[in-house]
Design a protein around this motif. Structure first.
Motif, PDB file in Angstrom:
ATOM      1  N   THR A   1       0.840  -1.196   0.000  1.00 22.73           N
ATOM      2  CA  THR A   1       0.000   0.000   0.000  1.00 22.73           C
ATOM      3  C   THR A   1       0.871   1.240   0.000  1.00 22.73           C
TER       4      THR A   1
ATOM      5  N   THR B   1       1.245   5.323   0.142  1.00 22.09           N
ATOM      6  CA  THR B   1       0.522   6.467   0.689  1.00 22.09           C
ATOM      7  C   THR B   1       0.132   7.448  -0.410  1.00 22.09           C
TER       8      THR B   1
ATOM      9  N   GLY C   1      -2.097   4.192  -3.395  1.00 20.63           N
ATOM     10  CA  GLY C   1      -2.926   3.089  -2.931  1.00 20.63           C
ATOM     11  C   GLY C   1      -2.233   1.752  -3.154  1.00 20.63           C
ATOM     12  N   THR C   2      -3.004   0.726  -3.533  1.00 18.56           N
ATOM     13  CA  THR C   2      -2.436  -0.606  -3.747  1.00 18.56           C
ATOM     14  C   THR C   2      -1.575  -0.614  -5.002  1.00 18.56           C
TER      15      THR C   2
END
Length: 227
Positions: free
Chosen positions: A100, A102, A105-106
């Motif tokens: 993940t 910051t 996302g993924t």
């Protein structure tokens, strides 16, 4: 001797209480020391979630053999700070992991199987560099950013000196890192960058940046545009 009036006695007692409270507030107890892991007095841990930045100094990831070519890289963690991932990443079961970011996302983080070796500080012991790429999970192949992670022997420890990241950017697409060469005192990184009119397949810009080894830190020098 005349006795005090009840009002004077009450006022005297109130002033004494206020003085005692002021003395207590003015002398706070010192906070406990904070260890490298972020816990009070906690020891540094290679598996702790830590963020590394260029120039931030070494992050220990395990013990180091005399020759870094003997390191079991499959079991060695890699920082993901270049992609906004605060924790160290482990590639125990392959060359790609999900994490993940910051920022995005993924994401999927890929680490090359090939490590390059060279001596940057003249101590007759080689450092190691490996390419790491960060991709999205939507198109499954779009590169978001990339970096070179630099490992070195620091004392008896294997440590990450920092993550080398692209320095030149002009167009809409992320700059590509194409190679890293060891030079006395640093590492020269070649970049392919996109001009505003370049298509996704074909960056037309070429640049190099020499990342300097200053003690156990890496700092980027001036980026030179070749074309």
């Amino acid at each position: 001797m005349a006795s005090r009036s009840p009002r004077v006695a009450v006022l005297t007692a109130l002033l004494a209480v206020l003085a005692a409270l002021a003395g207590a507030c003015g002398s706070p107890s010192p906070a406990p020391p904070v260890g490298a892991s972020g816990d009070p007095a906690g020891p540094a841990s290679p598996s702790a979630s830590r963020t590394t930045h260029p120039g931030a100094g070494p992050v220990v990831v395990g013990p180091a053999p005399e020759d870094l070519r003997e390191v079991n890289w499959a079991k060695t963690p890699t920082p993901g700070d270049f992609c906004g991932i605060p924790e160290l990443l482990r590639f125990d079961s392959g060359n790609e992991v999900r994490a993940t970011s910051t920022t995005w996302g993924t994401v999927r983080v890929y680490r090359s199987e090939r490590f390059e070796y060279g001596d940057t500080d003249g101590d007759q012991r080689d450092e190691a560099v490996v390419y790491v790429g960060c991709r999205d999970t939507v198109t499954m192949n779009a590169q978001i950013t990339s970096g070179y992670v630099v490992y070195a022997r620091v004392g008896d420890d294997l440590a990450v000196l920092g993550s080398i990241t692209p320095r030149r950017k002009d167009g809409a697409y992320p700059t590509l890192l194409t190679s890293a060469e060891f030079t006395p005192g640093g590492i020269t990184v070649h970049e392919r960058w996109f001009r505003p009119n370049d298509t996704h397949c074909c960056p037309s810009g070429d640049a190099t940046t020499v990342w300097l080894r200053e003690g156990d830190r890496l700092t980027p020098g001036t980026t030179r545009v070749i074309s």
